[in-house]
Design a protein around this motif. Structure first.
Motif, PDB file in Angstrom:
ATOM      1  N   ARG A 229       0.793  -1.225   0.000  1.00 12.86           N
ATOM      2  CA  ARG A 229       0.000   0.000   0.000  1.00 12.86           C
ATOM      3  C   ARG A 229       0.834   1.287   0.000  1.00 12.86           C
ATOM      4  O   ARG A 229       0.348   2.336  -0.425  1.00 12.86           O
ATOM      5  CB  ARG A 229      -0.947   0.008   1.205  1.00 12.86           C
ATOM      6  N   ALA A 230       2.063   1.206   0.454  1.00  9.61           N
ATOM      7  CA  ALA A 230       2.905   2.405   0.483  1.00  9.61           C
ATOM      8  C   ALA A 230       3.199   2.931  -0.916  1.00  9.61           C
ATOM      9  O   ALA A 230       3.567   4.101  -1.083  1.00  9.61           O
ATOM     10  CB  ALA A 230       4.220   2.105   1.204  1.00  9.61           C
ATOM     11  N   TYR A 231       3.006   2.085  -1.944  1.00  8.77           N
ATOM     12  CA  TYR A 231       3.302   2.496  -3.318  1.00  8.77           C
ATOM     13  C   TYR A 231       2.087   3.091  -4.045  1.00  8.77           C
ATOM     14  O   TYR A 231       2.210   3.504  -5.199  1.00  8.77           O
ATOM     15  CB  TYR A 231       3.800   1.290  -4.126  1.00  8.77           C
ATOM     16  N   ASN A 232       0.952   3.142  -3.388  1.00 10.05           N
ATOM     17  CA  ASN A 232      -0.264   3.586  -4.064  1.00 10.05           C
ATOM     18  C   ASN A 232      -0.205   5.047  -4.510  1.00 10.05           C
ATOM     19  O   ASN A 232      -1.006   5.477  -5.346  1.00 10.05           O
ATOM     20  CB  ASN A 232      -1.481   3.381  -3.152  1.00 10.05           C
ATOM     21  N   CYS A 233       0.730   5.801  -3.970  1.00 11.19           N
ATOM     22  CA  CYS A 233       0.815   7.229  -4.272  1.00 11.19           C
ATOM     23  C   CYS A 233       1.712   7.542  -5.467  1.00 11.19           C
ATOM     24  O   CYS A 233       1.854   8.710  -5.848  1.00 11.19           O
ATOM     25  CB  CYS A 233       1.323   7.998  -3.054  1.00 11.19           C
ATOM     26  N   LEU A 234       2.349   6.536  -6.066  1.00 10.29           N
ATOM     27  CA  LEU A 234       3.361   6.803  -7.088  1.00 10.29           C
ATOM     28  C   LEU A 234       2.794   7.500  -8.315  1.00 10.29           C
ATOM     29  O   LEU A 234       3.435   8.381  -8.900  1.00 10.29           O
ATOM     30  CB  LEU A 234       4.046   5.494  -7.493  1.00 10.29           C
ATOM     31  N   ALA A 235       1.599   7.116  -8.722  1.00  6.33           N
ATOM     32  CA  ALA A 235       0.992   7.764  -9.889  1.00  6.33           C
ATOM     33  C   ALA A 235       0.755   9.244  -9.611  1.00  6.33           C
ATOM     34  O   ALA A 235       0.933  10.098 -10.493  1.00  6.33           O
ATOM     35  CB  ALA A 235      -0.310   7.067 -10.255  1.00  6.33           C
ATOM     36  N   GLU A 236       0.356   9.568  -8.384  1.00  6.48           N
ATOM     37  CA  GLU A 236       0.133  10.958  -8.016  1.00  6.48           C
ATOM     38  C   GLU A 236       1.425  11.758  -8.005  1.00  6.48           C
ATOM     39  O   GLU A 236       1.403  12.987  -8.161  1.00  6.48           O
ATOM     40  CB  GLU A 236      -0.519  11.024  -6.633  1.00  6.48           C
ATOM     41  N   GLU A 237       2.556  11.076  -7.848  1.00  8.15           N
ATOM     42  CA  GLU A 237       3.856  11.750  -7.788  1.00  8.15           C
ATOM     43  C   GLU A 237       4.509  11.867  -9.156  1.00  8.15           C
ATOM     44  O   GLU A 237       5.665  12.287  -9.261  1.00  8.15           O
ATOM     45  CB  GLU A 237       4.791  10.983  -6.841  1.00  8.15           C
ATOM     46  N   GLY A 238       3.798  11.504 -10.205  1.00 12.26           N
ATOM     47  CA  GLY A 238       4.316  11.704 -11.552  1.00 12.26           C
ATOM     48  C   GLY A 238       4.968  10.485 -12.185  1.00 12.26           C
ATOM     49  O   GLY A 238       5.489  10.558 -13.308  1.00 12.26           O
ATOM     50  N   PHE A 239       4.950   9.349 -11.505  1.00 11.35           N
ATOM     51  CA  PHE A 239       5.526   8.128 -12.057  1.00 11.35           C
ATOM     52  C   PHE A 239       4.429   7.312 -12.763  1.00 11.35           C
ATOM     53  O   PHE A 239       3.260   7.373 -12.395  1.00 11.35           O
ATOM     54  CB  PHE A 239       6.155   7.267 -10.970  1.00 11.35           C
ATOM     55  N   LYS A 240       4.813   6.544 -13.767  1.00  8.57           N
ATOM     56  CA  LYS A 240       3.919   5.572 -14.358  1.00  8.57           C
ATOM     57  C   LYS A 240       4.048   4.292 -13.538  1.00  8.57           C
ATOM     58  O   LYS A 240       5.107   3.660 -13.508  1.00  8.57           O
ATOM     59  CB  LYS A 240       4.278   5.302 -15.822  1.00  8.57           C
ATOM     60  N   HIS A 241       2.982   3.917 -12.858  1.00 18.58           N
ATOM     61  CA  HIS A 241       3.074   2.833 -11.877  1.00 18.58           C
ATOM     62  C   HIS A 241       2.315   1.593 -12.350  1.00 18.58           C
ATOM     63  O   HIS A 241       1.121   1.651 -12.641  1.00 18.58           O
ATOM     64  CB  HIS A 241       2.511   3.310 -10.530  1.00 18.58           C
ATOM     65  N   LEU A 242       3.035   0.482 -12.434  1.00 17.44           N
ATOM     66  CA  LEU A 242       2.446  -0.811 -12.735  1.00 17.44           C
ATOM     67  C   LEU A 242       2.617  -1.721 -11.531  1.00 17.44           C
ATOM     68  O   LEU A 242       3.634  -1.650 -10.830  1.00 17.44           O
ATOM     69  CB  LEU A 242       3.111  -1.441 -13.968  1.00 17.44           C
ATOM     70  N   THR A 243       1.645  -2.584 -11.307  1.00 19.85           N
ATOM     71  CA  THR A 243       1.720  -3.492 -10.162  1.00 19.85           C
ATOM     72  C   THR A 243       1.518  -4.939 -10.611  1.00 19.85           C
ATOM     73  O   THR A 243       0.948  -5.210 -11.665  1.00 19.85           O
ATOM     74  CB  THR A 243       0.650  -3.153  -9.101  1.00 19.85           C
ATOM     75  N   VAL A 244       2.006  -5.846  -9.770  1.00 20.94           N
ATOM     76  CA  VAL A 244       1.767  -7.274  -9.989  1.00 20.94           C
ATOM     77  C   VAL A 244       1.345  -7.871  -8.647  1.00 20.94           C
ATOM     78  O   VAL A 244       2.007  -7.664  -7.626  1.00 20.94           O
ATOM     79  CB  VAL A 244       3.032  -7.974 -10.541  1.00 20.94           C
ATOM     80  N   ASN A 245       0.243  -8.569  -8.652  1.00 21.71           N
ATOM     81  CA  ASN A 245      -0.293  -9.185  -7.441  1.00 21.71           C
ATOM     82  C   ASN A 245       0.298 -10.578  -7.302  1.00 21.71           C
ATOM     83  O   ASN A 245      -0.107 -11.518  -7.983  1.00 21.71           O
ATOM     84  CB  ASN A 245      -1.823  -9.254  -7.520  1.00 21.71           C
ATOM     85  N   HIS A 246       1.257 -10.717  -6.398  1.00 18.57           N
ATOM     86  CA  HIS A 246       1.978 -11.983  -6.264  1.00 18.57           C
ATOM     87  C   HIS A 246       1.123 -13.095  -5.662  1.00 18.57           C
ATOM     88  O   HIS A 246       1.495 -14.277  -5.735  1.00 18.57           O
ATOM     89  CB  HIS A 246       3.235 -11.785  -5.429  1.00 18.57           C
TER      90      HIS A 246
END
Length: 342
Positions: free
Chosen positions: A253-270
């Motif tokens: 959950r700590a990474y949920n803000c990355l898109a708001e910070e200007g990064f293109k964020h992709l996730t993978v559900n392990h």
């Protein structure tokens, strides 16, 4: 080939030396600098072999620093007396170092003047110093090997390991930069080094480490962290990754803000798959890097206060993968960190 013995301290010339080198030019002086000028003026047109017999480390430093500039075919340093007398091919070491490194390195490791090895942090003879470093830069280095091979006590091995870690920490810090180039993708993840046993035996304190690796360039970073909260990880991401890059992570959950910070964020559900079926996003590269790093971090006898050093050592050995190159890179790093003090 003419063999020349430059005697810098007459009292150390043993009968063994006289028998091995019956033809030598005897020069007696307490000023090693004058000896080097004598070598340059007298033998400028003829390549000679030089045997230095001296307990004065000033002589060692000057011999190394000038050996490449003078017309000397080989230069040897004699250590010990009687049956313990041994000859070290100093010219081989000197030639492996670039000119600007020779004086600082040998100043550091030989105890030149009042400065002892590693800037006053212990003093072994130059041969043992080099042997220890050769062992330390290997992937399989461990205390037991150093104690057995070099006949050192555990305290000395521990101290010298700490000194070597200081060198690579400085080396890593000087190389530190943001990763991620044009259209590059960076994988990030956290991993815990050391786990608690299942209520059996001694409780082992773990250390969280945050890391990232560029899929294209394979540049990576490792940072120990106390917590994995949003503020801590976001601060490191901004510090270590170029802005606006594509970042792949798990669903922490700590990474949920990355898109708001200007990064293109992709996730993978392990918990569902290792590669996202839609975006093809994965963190396999950083997962493999964790395996490589953990293989190089000590599994036993680990101290939390040295953890930065363990990570720096792993980074150093993974970056300089060829063991034959590690010694050269390490010596240059040591010369940069422990420079001569006049």
């Amino acid at each position: 080939m003419k063999e020349t013995l430059l005697l810098l301290e007459r009292r150390m010339l043993s009968q063994t030396t006289k028998q091995m080198f019956p033809r030598f030019h005897l020069v007696t002086t307490k000023r090693p600098t004058l000896e080097c000028f004598f070598m340059q003026e007298t033998h400028s047109s003829t390549a000679v072999s030089v045997i230095t017999v001296s307990s004065d480390t000033d002589v060692l430093v000057i011999d190394v620093s000038l050996s490449a500039d003078l017309n000397i075919e080989s230069i040897w340093i004699a250590f010990g007396k009687g049956k313990d007398l041994r000859w070290v091919p100093l010219y081989e070491i000197s030639r492996s170092l670039v000119p600007k490194v020779r004086v600082p390195f040998f100043h550091t490791f030989s105890g030149y003047d009042t400065v002892s090895v590693f800037a006053g942090k212990g003093k072994l003879d130059i041969e043992t110093n080099l042997k220890f470093i050769v062992l330390w830069v290997q992937n399989w280095f461990c205390y037991d090997v150093a104690i057995s091979e070099l006949k050192l006590n555990k305290g000395t091995v521990c101290d010298w390991s700490s000194f070597c870690r200081e060198v690579v920490i400085n080396w890593v810090l000087r190389r530190s930069k943001k990763i991620g180039g044009h259209n590059y993708t960076v994988e990030i993840d956290e991993s815990k080094f050391g786990k608690r046993k299942y209520n059996v035996g001694r409780v082992i304190d773990g250390q969280w480490v945050f890391g990232g690796i560029c899929q294209e360039s394979r540049e990576f970073f490792l940072v120990p962290v106390e917590t994995r909260d949003r503020d801590t990880l976001l601060s490191l991401i901004k510090e270590r990754i170029e802005p606006g890059k594509t970042i792949i992570s798990d669903c922490w959950r700590a990474y949920n803000c990355l898109a708001e910070e200007g990064f293109k964020h992709l996730t993978v559900n392990h918990s569902l798959h290792f590669v996202d079926p839609q975006t093809q996003a994965h963190t396999n590269t950083v997962e493999r890097k964790w395996r490589d790093v953990k293989n190089l971090v000590p599994k036993y006898g680990r101290r939390k206060k040295h953890f930065v050093g363990y990570l720096a050592t792993s980074y150093f050995k993974l970056h300089v993968r060829e063991p034959s190159q590690r010694l050269h890179v390490f010596l240059k790093a040591a010369a940069h960190l422990y420079q001569p003090t006049v």
